[in-house]
Structures are given as C-alpha cells and as structure tokens.
Design a protein around this motif. Sequence first.
Motif, PDB file in Angstrom:
ATOM      1  N   SER A 171      32.942  44.259  32.592  1.00  0.00           N
ATOM      2  CA  SER A 171      33.868  45.152  33.293  1.00  0.00           C
ATOM      3  C   SER A 171      34.494  44.401  34.459  1.00  0.00           C
ATOM      4  CB  SER A 171      33.150  46.391  33.833  1.00  0.00           C
ATOM      5  OG  SER A 171      32.462  47.075  32.804  1.00  0.00           O
ATOM      6  N   VAL A 172      35.734  44.787  34.775  1.00  0.00           N
ATOM      7  CA  VAL A 172      36.439  44.183  35.905  1.00  0.00           C
ATOM      8  C   VAL A 172      37.078  45.291  36.730  1.00  0.00           C
ATOM      9  CG1 VAL A 172      38.330  42.668  36.632  1.00  0.00           C
ATOM     10  CG2 VAL A 172      36.921  42.026  34.662  1.00  0.00           C
ATOM     11  N   VAL A 173      36.840  45.257  38.040  1.00  0.00           N
ATOM     12  CA  VAL A 173      37.567  46.113  38.971  1.00  0.00           C
ATOM     13  C   VAL A 173      38.648  45.251  39.606  1.00  0.00           C
ATOM     14  CG1 VAL A 173      37.469  47.401  41.139  1.00  0.00           C
ATOM     15  CG2 VAL A 173      35.656  47.677  39.449  1.00  0.00           C
ATOM     16  N   SER A 174      39.899  45.700  39.506  1.00  0.00           N
ATOM     17  CA  SER A 174      41.007  44.945  40.064  1.00  0.00           C
ATOM     18  C   SER A 174      41.954  45.891  40.783  1.00  0.00           C
ATOM     19  CB  SER A 174      41.734  44.158  38.962  1.00  0.00           C
ATOM     20  OG  SER A 174      42.180  45.037  37.934  1.00  0.00           O
TER      21      SER A 174
ATOM     22  N   PHE B  37      42.726  50.697  43.154  1.00  0.00           N
ATOM     23  CA  PHE B  37      41.625  50.042  42.449  1.00  0.00           C
ATOM     24  C   PHE B  37      41.429  50.681  41.080  1.00  0.00           C
ATOM     25  CE2 PHE B  37      40.788  48.715  46.716  1.00  0.00           C
ATOM     26  CZ  PHE B  37      40.116  47.511  46.613  1.00  0.00           C
ATOM     27  N   VAL B  38      41.306  49.854  40.054  1.00  0.00           N
ATOM     28  CA  VAL B  38      41.110  50.359  38.685  1.00  0.00           C
ATOM     29  C   VAL B  38      39.950  49.616  38.029  1.00  0.00           C
ATOM     30  CG1 VAL B  38      43.497  51.092  38.344  1.00  0.00           C
ATOM     31  CG2 VAL B  38      42.833  48.745  37.757  1.00  0.00           C
ATOM     32  N   LEU B  39      39.254  50.300  37.145  1.00  0.00           N
ATOM     33  CA  LEU B  39      38.160  49.705  36.370  1.00  0.00           C
ATOM     34  C   LEU B  39      38.642  49.497  34.940  1.00  0.00           C
ATOM     35  CD1 LEU B  39      35.055  48.957  36.091  1.00  0.00           C
ATOM     36  CD2 LEU B  39      34.786  51.286  35.260  1.00  0.00           C
ATOM     37  N   ILE B  40      38.462  48.286  34.436  1.00  0.00           N
ATOM     38  CA  ILE B  40      38.831  47.952  33.065  1.00  0.00           C
ATOM     39  C   ILE B  40      37.577  47.474  32.346  1.00  0.00           C
ATOM     40  CG2 ILE B  40      40.521  46.719  31.631  1.00  0.00           C
ATOM     41  CD1 ILE B  40      41.916  45.925  34.296  1.00  0.00           C
ATOM     42  N   GLY B  41      37.427  47.841  31.082  1.00  0.00           N
ATOM     43  CA  GLY B  41      36.277  47.372  30.314  1.00  0.00           C
ATOM     44  C   GLY B  41      35.232  48.449  30.135  1.00  0.00           C
TER      45      GLY B  41
END
Length: 225
Positions: free
Chosen positions: A146-149, A219-223
Amino acid sequence: QPNRYLLVANPSSMPSVDGKALPALPGSDDEVRRIVRILPNDSVTTLRGAEAVEPGVRAAMASAKVIHLATHGIVSNADPLGSFLALGKGGSETQGDGRLTAEEVYGLELNADLVVLSACRSGLGQISGDGVAGLARAFFYAGAASVVSTLWDVADGPASQLVAEFYTSLTRSNGQDKSEALRAAQLSLLRAPRRGQVRVDTPFGRLPLQEDPIIWAGFVLIGEP
C-alpha cells in the motif's frame, strides 16, 4: 515479522532543482517527532538531517515494513521516471546524488506493508495506458502493498496533524486497516478547523485555517486497504 518503522525527514544537502536549492523542511521534523511518540521505541529507525542521505535510506528501506518519507517530491510529467524524492547527497555519484528517482525505485526490492510519501503531489504523474506513471506506481513495483501519497501541496501544520492521527489509528488496529485509519485521520482534521484547532504561520502571525477540503482531502491510500 513485527512492524519495523523507517521514518525519514528533512534531509540536509538536498539536490538543487533548475539551479535553485530546495528549502529545508522543519515541519517534517515536527511530523516525525509526533509519529515517534506514538510508536514503540524499539521498532523505529529515524533518519533526519545529515543522517538522511540517499545510500543510507536505500539500505534501511530494504528491511522496513512501514516506510515514511517526509521530504520534497519533484514530479515531472515530461519525464515520469525522472520524478524523485529529495534526500541528502552522499556516497557514489550514481546512488548518492540525493535524487531517489522513480526509475531507481523500480530497481529496489522492498518488503513493505506500507509506504507513506509525505511529500507534495507524490501521487501525481503522467497518465499512461495502464495508470499513472509516477512515484507511487514505482513503489508498488518494488514490493509495497500500500502507498499513501498526496494529490496537491498540503501545509506543514495540517499535514503533521493528519499523519499523527493516521498512525494513532493504525497502531490501534495493529496495522490491519490502513484505509480506516486514514479515514479516521481525515475526519478528525475535517472537524478541527471548526474548533479553531488548525493554525498556520503567516506573515501576519499564526492564524486559524477555515474549513476546506484542501486541508484534509489531499492524502490518498492506494493498494491494499
């Protein structure tokens, strides 16, 4: 394996961009200090200032389960693989220029459950046939679950507050519910301006921010959730 946190903040001797030096990030120091107070002491490695050189960060990332990078993110739509996270210079010319590029991230071997790119616009990049070509996708290829970007520039104060809330919620769930932890942090930051609890330094003094999605929604969470 137990969570091993790597926190990187405010590197010194960062590379220049278009001939201009990147400014220091004292707010990222505060951000990391707040996170350290939340996490178990024996599970955290912190690299700040002169310690946050590119070779050292690369080496520490290999064994970390949670990687938090609080620094400048330079996104290039014209050259997506050249987009980079700014670190300190040191070591060899190729791996110590202070630019951890998307192309270099593709070559890493990570075992991270979560990578937090607490850098401006780290979730952006060129739209390609299979998604957004940028830093976040590079970390997935390297092995992050997971990546928070971020989608835009976020002021230091609100970002520090949101990130601290995120890690507080994450530790309560033992790292099992990243999406809910981010949601809880955003809800907390959404309510805080209504109580006058979000303030930023300006030329006119320390002033409260008005309620606006730009404060908390970047901020968004991907994965994996």
